[in-house]
Design a protein around this motif. Structure first.
Motif, PDB file in Angstrom:
ATOM      1  N   ASN A  83      42.997  10.416  79.766  1.00 59.18           N
ATOM      2  CA  ASN A  83      43.405  11.021  81.025  1.00 59.18           C
ATOM      3  C   ASN A  83      43.795  12.467  80.738  1.00 59.18           C
ATOM      4  O   ASN A  83      43.355  13.034  79.743  1.00 59.18           O
ATOM      5  N   LYS A  84      44.629  13.047  81.584  1.00 61.31           N
ATOM      6  CA  LYS A  84      45.045  14.445  81.400  1.00 61.31           C
ATOM      7  C   LYS A  84      46.569  14.542  81.361  1.00 61.31           C
ATOM      8  O   LYS A  84      47.154  15.513  81.816  1.00 61.31           O
ATOM      9  N   ILE A  85      47.202  13.511  80.837  1.00 64.01           N
ATOM     10  CA  ILE A  85      48.665  13.415  80.829  1.00 64.01           C
ATOM     11  C   ILE A  85      49.264  14.372  79.801  1.00 64.01           C
ATOM     12  O   ILE A  85      48.848  14.411  78.652  1.00 64.01           O
ATOM     13  N   ASN A 105      44.855  12.352  75.478  1.00 66.49           N
ATOM     14  CA  ASN A 105      45.483  13.010  76.610  1.00 66.49           C
ATOM     15  C   ASN A 105      45.841  14.433  76.190  1.00 66.49           C
ATOM     16  O   ASN A 105      45.211  14.980  75.290  1.00 66.49           O
ATOM     17  N   ARG A 106      46.857  15.007  76.812  1.00 64.26           N
ATOM     18  CA  ARG A 106      47.267  16.375  76.486  1.00 64.26           C
ATOM     19  C   ARG A 106      48.722  16.416  76.031  1.00 64.26           C
ATOM     20  O   ARG A 106      49.457  17.354  76.312  1.00 64.26           O
ATOM     21  N   LEU A 107      49.142  15.370  75.339  1.00 63.51           N
ATOM     22  CA  LEU A 107      50.534  15.275  74.885  1.00 63.51           C
ATOM     23  C   LEU A 107      50.792  16.232  73.729  1.00 63.51           C
ATOM     24  O   LEU A 107      49.932  16.436  72.878  1.00 63.51           O
ATOM     25  N   HIS A 127      44.216  11.702  69.170  1.00 63.25           N
ATOM     26  CA  HIS A 127      43.534  12.720  69.984  1.00 63.25           C
ATOM     27  C   HIS A 127      44.425  13.323  71.065  1.00 63.25           C
ATOM     28  O   HIS A 127      44.098  13.294  72.256  1.00 63.25           O
ATOM     29  N   ASN A 128      45.565  13.838  70.644  1.00 67.97           N
ATOM     30  CA  ASN A 128      46.451  14.597  71.518  1.00 67.97           C
ATOM     31  C   ASN A 128      46.754  15.913  70.805  1.00 67.97           C
ATOM     32  O   ASN A 128      46.098  16.240  69.819  1.00 67.97           O
ATOM     33  N   GLY A 129      47.742  16.645  71.290  1.00 69.08           N
ATOM     34  CA  GLY A 129      48.108  17.902  70.642  1.00 69.08           C
ATOM     35  C   GLY A 129      49.483  17.830  70.011  1.00 69.08           C
ATOM     36  O   GLY A 129      50.226  18.810  70.001  1.00 69.08           O
ATOM     37  N   ILE A 130      49.836  16.664  69.471  1.00 72.54           N
ATOM     38  CA  ILE A 130      51.167  16.449  68.897  1.00 72.54           C
ATOM     39  C   ILE A 130      51.255  17.101  67.516  1.00 72.54           C
ATOM     40  O   ILE A 130      50.409  16.862  66.662  1.00 72.54           O
TER      41      ILE A 130
END
Length: 144
Positions: A83-85, A105-107, A127-130
């Protein structure tokens, strides 16, 4: 009695659904699958107290809505991958949650998971930006 009142499991994945509000007409749902649609916001869930599993993966959801999620006290699995969360939120009342999927997502932070400290068994964050800072949040898992 409406025919949908007795439904326990509903799978309307892989369609072009934009508004999920009508699921509120199925009060006895225990499992709801609406993956791979065009949903932008979570709606229609707040009174579905029997839900144990929700799959909203591969949609266009940006926000984990507290007002929609907080009534789901029996929820054990929440799938929100692809999603785009941007932020983990809305889970403070979900004390039975065992499985949370927010991968792709975009976490940027692992946060707001304090209510799940005793129940969470599986957490998918790939696959987030953590980054390191985002992984050290006290309200998340406080990774060393």
């Amino acid at each position: 009695r409406r025919p949908q009142a007795g439904l326990k499991v509903l799978d309307i994945s892989y369609n072009v659904i934009r508004d999920m509000t009508p699921v509120s007409l199925c009060p006895n749902l225990t499992e709801l699958y609406i993956a791979q649609n065009k949903i932008k916001s979570i709606s229609g869930l707040r009174h579905l107290k029997n839900l144990r599993k929700i799959d909203l993966g591969a949609n266009r959801i940006r926000v984990m809505e507290e007002e929609e999620l907080s009534g789901l006290e029996n929820l054990e699995e929440l799938w929100l991958g692809k999603n785009k969360i941007e932020k983990i939120a809305g889970l403070s009342k979900l004390t039975k949650l065992r499985r949370l999927d927010v991968q792709s997502n975009r976490l940027t932070k692992i946060e707001n998971l304090a209510a799940q400290v005793d129940t969470l068994e599986e957490l998918y964050l790939a696959h987030n930006g953590i980054d390191n800072e985002g992984a050290k949040r006290e309200t998340g898992l406080a990774l060393p």
